[in-house]
Design a protein around this motif. Structure first.
Motif, PDB file in Angstrom:
ATOM      1  N   SER A  45      18.040  39.222  -0.766  1.00 36.51           N
ATOM      2  CA  SER A  45      18.923  38.224  -0.143  1.00 36.51           C
ATOM      3  C   SER A  45      20.325  38.811  -0.043  1.00 36.51           C
ATOM      4  O   SER A  45      21.269  38.352  -0.709  1.00 36.51           O
ATOM      5  CB  SER A  45      18.925  36.932  -0.965  1.00 36.51           C
ATOM      6  N   VAL A  46      20.480  39.827   0.793  1.00 35.52           N
ATOM      7  CA  VAL A  46      21.734  40.577   0.884  1.00 35.52           C
ATOM      8  C   VAL A  46      22.923  39.661   1.189  1.00 35.52           C
ATOM      9  O   VAL A  46      24.009  39.816   0.619  1.00 35.52           O
ATOM     10  CB  VAL A  46      21.624  41.684   1.953  1.00 35.52           C
ATOM     11  N   ASN A  47      22.717  38.686   2.068  1.00 33.47           N
ATOM     12  CA  ASN A  47      23.816  37.791   2.454  1.00 33.47           C
ATOM     13  C   ASN A  47      24.333  36.951   1.284  1.00 33.47           C
ATOM     14  O   ASN A  47      25.423  36.377   1.370  1.00 33.47           O
ATOM     15  CB  ASN A  47      23.379  36.858   3.581  1.00 33.47           C
ATOM     16  N   GLN A  48      23.561  36.872   0.211  1.00 29.75           N
ATOM     17  CA  GLN A  48      23.951  36.061  -0.947  1.00 29.75           C
ATOM     18  C   GLN A  48      24.513  36.880  -2.101  1.00 29.75           C
ATOM     19  O   GLN A  48      24.879  36.312  -3.133  1.00 29.75           O
ATOM     20  CB  GLN A  48      22.729  35.258  -1.449  1.00 29.75           C
ATOM     21  N   TRP A  49      24.585  38.184  -1.965  1.00 30.91           N
ATOM     22  CA  TRP A  49      25.012  39.025  -3.087  1.00 30.91           C
ATOM     23  C   TRP A  49      26.354  38.593  -3.670  1.00 30.91           C
ATOM     24  O   TRP A  49      26.518  38.554  -4.882  1.00 30.91           O
ATOM     25  CB  TRP A  49      25.080  40.491  -2.653  1.00 30.91           C
ATOM     26  N   LYS A  50      27.295  38.279  -2.818  1.00 34.61           N
ATOM     27  CA  LYS A  50      28.622  37.899  -3.316  1.00 34.61           C
ATOM     28  C   LYS A  50      28.551  36.662  -4.210  1.00 34.61           C
ATOM     29  O   LYS A  50      29.268  36.562  -5.203  1.00 34.61           O
ATOM     30  CB  LYS A  50      29.582  37.646  -2.146  1.00 34.61           C
ATOM     31  N   SER A  51      27.661  35.731  -3.884  1.00 34.29           N
ATOM     32  CA  SER A  51      27.571  34.486  -4.651  1.00 34.29           C
ATOM     33  C   SER A  51      27.021  34.716  -6.058  1.00 34.29           C
ATOM     34  O   SER A  51      27.185  33.857  -6.929  1.00 34.29           O
ATOM     35  CB  SER A  51      26.689  33.466  -3.916  1.00 34.29           C
ATOM     36  N   TYR A  52      26.347  35.854  -6.275  1.00 35.49           N
ATOM     37  CA  TYR A  52      25.803  36.149  -7.593  1.00 35.49           C
ATOM     38  C   TYR A  52      26.853  36.746  -8.525  1.00 35.49           C
ATOM     39  O   TYR A  52      26.602  36.897  -9.718  1.00 35.49           O
ATOM     40  CB  TYR A  52      24.645  37.146  -7.494  1.00 35.49           C
ATOM     41  N   CYS A  53      27.988  37.119  -7.959  1.00 37.05           N
ATOM     42  CA  CYS A  53      28.936  37.945  -8.699  1.00 37.05           C
ATOM     43  C   CYS A  53      30.318  37.326  -8.735  1.00 37.05           C
ATOM     44  O   CYS A  53      30.543  36.197  -8.318  1.00 37.05           O
ATOM     45  CB  CYS A  53      29.017  39.336  -8.057  1.00 37.05           C
ATOM     46  N   SER A  54      31.249  38.119  -9.210  1.00 37.64           N
ATOM     47  CA  SER A  54      32.646  37.709  -9.250  1.00 37.64           C
ATOM     48  C   SER A  54      33.168  37.485  -7.842  1.00 37.64           C
ATOM     49  O   SER A  54      32.750  38.139  -6.897  1.00 37.64           O
ATOM     50  CB  SER A  54      33.477  38.794  -9.943  1.00 37.64           C
ATOM     51  N   GLU A  55      34.106  36.567  -7.702  1.00 39.92           N
ATOM     52  CA  GLU A  55      34.707  36.290  -6.396  1.00 39.92           C
ATOM     53  C   GLU A  55      35.442  37.506  -5.840  1.00 39.92           C
ATOM     54  O   GLU A  55      35.704  37.585  -4.643  1.00 39.92           O
ATOM     55  CB  GLU A  55      35.671  35.107  -6.514  1.00 39.92           C
ATOM     56  N   LYS A  56      35.797  38.451  -6.706  1.00 40.84           N
ATOM     57  CA  LYS A  56      36.529  39.628  -6.271  1.00 40.84           C
ATOM     58  C   LYS A  56      35.611  40.697  -5.670  1.00 40.84           C
ATOM     59  O   LYS A  56      36.077  41.705  -5.168  1.00 40.84           O
ATOM     60  CB  LYS A  56      37.307  40.226  -7.444  1.00 40.84           C
ATOM     61  N   LEU A  57      34.306  40.473  -5.732  1.00 34.23           N
ATOM     62  CA  LEU A  57      33.382  41.457  -5.182  1.00 34.23           C
ATOM     63  C   LEU A  57      33.393  41.413  -3.656  1.00 34.23           C
ATOM     64  O   LEU A  57      33.657  40.372  -3.051  1.00 34.23           O
ATOM     65  CB  LEU A  57      31.960  41.178  -5.683  1.00 34.23           C
ATOM     66  N   ALA A  58      33.094  42.538  -3.053  1.00 36.60           N
ATOM     67  CA  ALA A  58      32.983  42.603  -1.599  1.00 36.60           C
ATOM     68  C   ALA A  58      31.882  41.668  -1.107  1.00 36.60           C
ATOM     69  O   ALA A  58      30.932  41.353  -1.837  1.00 36.60           O
ATOM     70  CB  ALA A  58      32.694  44.033  -1.165  1.00 36.60           C
ATOM     71  N   ARG A  72      17.071  37.278   7.179  1.00 40.97           N
ATOM     72  CA  ARG A  72      15.758  37.655   6.645  1.00 40.97           C
ATOM     73  C   ARG A  72      15.922  38.801   5.647  1.00 40.97           C
ATOM     74  O   ARG A  72      17.035  39.231   5.354  1.00 40.97           O
ATOM     75  CB  ARG A  72      14.833  38.094   7.792  1.00 40.97           C
ATOM     76  N   LYS A  73      14.784  39.280   5.147  1.00 41.48           N
ATOM     77  CA  LYS A  73      14.825  40.430   4.254  1.00 41.48           C
ATOM     78  C   LYS A  73      15.262  41.680   5.025  1.00 41.48           C
ATOM     79  O   LYS A  73      14.944  41.818   6.210  1.00 41.48           O
ATOM     80  CB  LYS A  73      13.446  40.682   3.636  1.00 41.48           C
ATOM     81  N   PRO A  74      15.977  42.582   4.374  1.00 43.43           N
ATOM     82  CA  PRO A  74      16.417  43.798   5.055  1.00 43.43           C
ATOM     83  C   PRO A  74      15.253  44.720   5.382  1.00 43.43           C
ATOM     84  O   PRO A  74      14.246  44.753   4.670  1.00 43.43           O
ATOM     85  CB  PRO A  74      17.368  44.456   4.042  1.00 43.43           C
TER      86      PRO A  74
END
Length: 202
Positions: A45-58, A72-74
């Motif tokens: 779920s590449v589009n959701q990576w930021k939500s799993y991490c710190s707000e400072k992440l890309a 979809r899946k990459p």
């Protein structure tokens, strides 16, 4: 310190590199198998990576070769648009781009591994501009890995052959040098560690 030799990850030849890993241990292998299935959903779920991490992440967003956003899946040949906090690539409207060059997996009863490798890329959907829109040069790579073995699971990012991208406009060259040097001195590893830790929060 030498770069780790990981099957499916390009060899380190020159420039900077990093090995960023996180792991989680469970009471037995059965639980690890169950948790790894959840990890796979998060990993793809590449589009959701930021939500799993710190707000400072890309922020990471998936696109096809025509520049269309994907939900979809990459797949091999897809592109990932990266929005790094701070100054972005001017020519790419503030974004950096990578192309997914390989997705490698292997599975046995007690072991499973998935690796997705990316390299700096031009902007998808632009037929006249094939300049690398990334702070690293074309020979660099970032490989994202999840693995399960025994009673533990792992998430990792392996950066290889990281050198500044000099095939850019003057101001972008300066920006690329500073960001690349920051990555070589370990600043980018802080962001990658946030991602690997975040993926394992199940």
């Amino acid at each position: 310190m030498k770069a780790k030799q990981i099957s499916g990850v390009p060899q380190q030849k020159n420039g900077g590199f990093h090995d960023t890993e996180s792991q989680k241990v469970f009471e037995n292998s059965s639980v690890a198998v169950q948790k790894f299935e959840i990890l796979k959903e998060k990993f793809f779920s590449v589009n959701q990576w930021k939500s799993y991490c710190s707000e400072k992440l890309a922020d990471f967003q998936l696109y096809d070769s025509y520049g269309n956003h994907l939900s979809r899946k990459p797949e091999i040949g897809d592109f990932i648009r990266i929005d790094i906090p701070g100054l972005g690539d001017a020519e790419a409207k503030g974004y950096d781009w990578v192309k997914i060059t390989s997705i490698f997996s292997e599975k046995e009863e007690s072991y499973e591994k998935i690796i997705m490798c990316c390299s700096p890329s031009y902007i998808p959907g632009q037929m006249k501009n094939f300049h690398i829109a990334h702070f690293y040069g074309a020979r660099a790579s970032s490989c994202f890995m999840i693995a399960r073995e025994g009673n533990y699971i792992k998430a990792a990012v392996y950066g290889r052959n990281e050198r500044p991208n000099f095939e850019a406009r003057f101001l972008d060259k300066i920006r690329n040098i500073f960001i690349a040097l920051g990555g070589m001195f370990g600043f980018s590893k802080i962001q990658w560690k946030s991602l690997t830790d975040g993926l394992l929060e199940l």
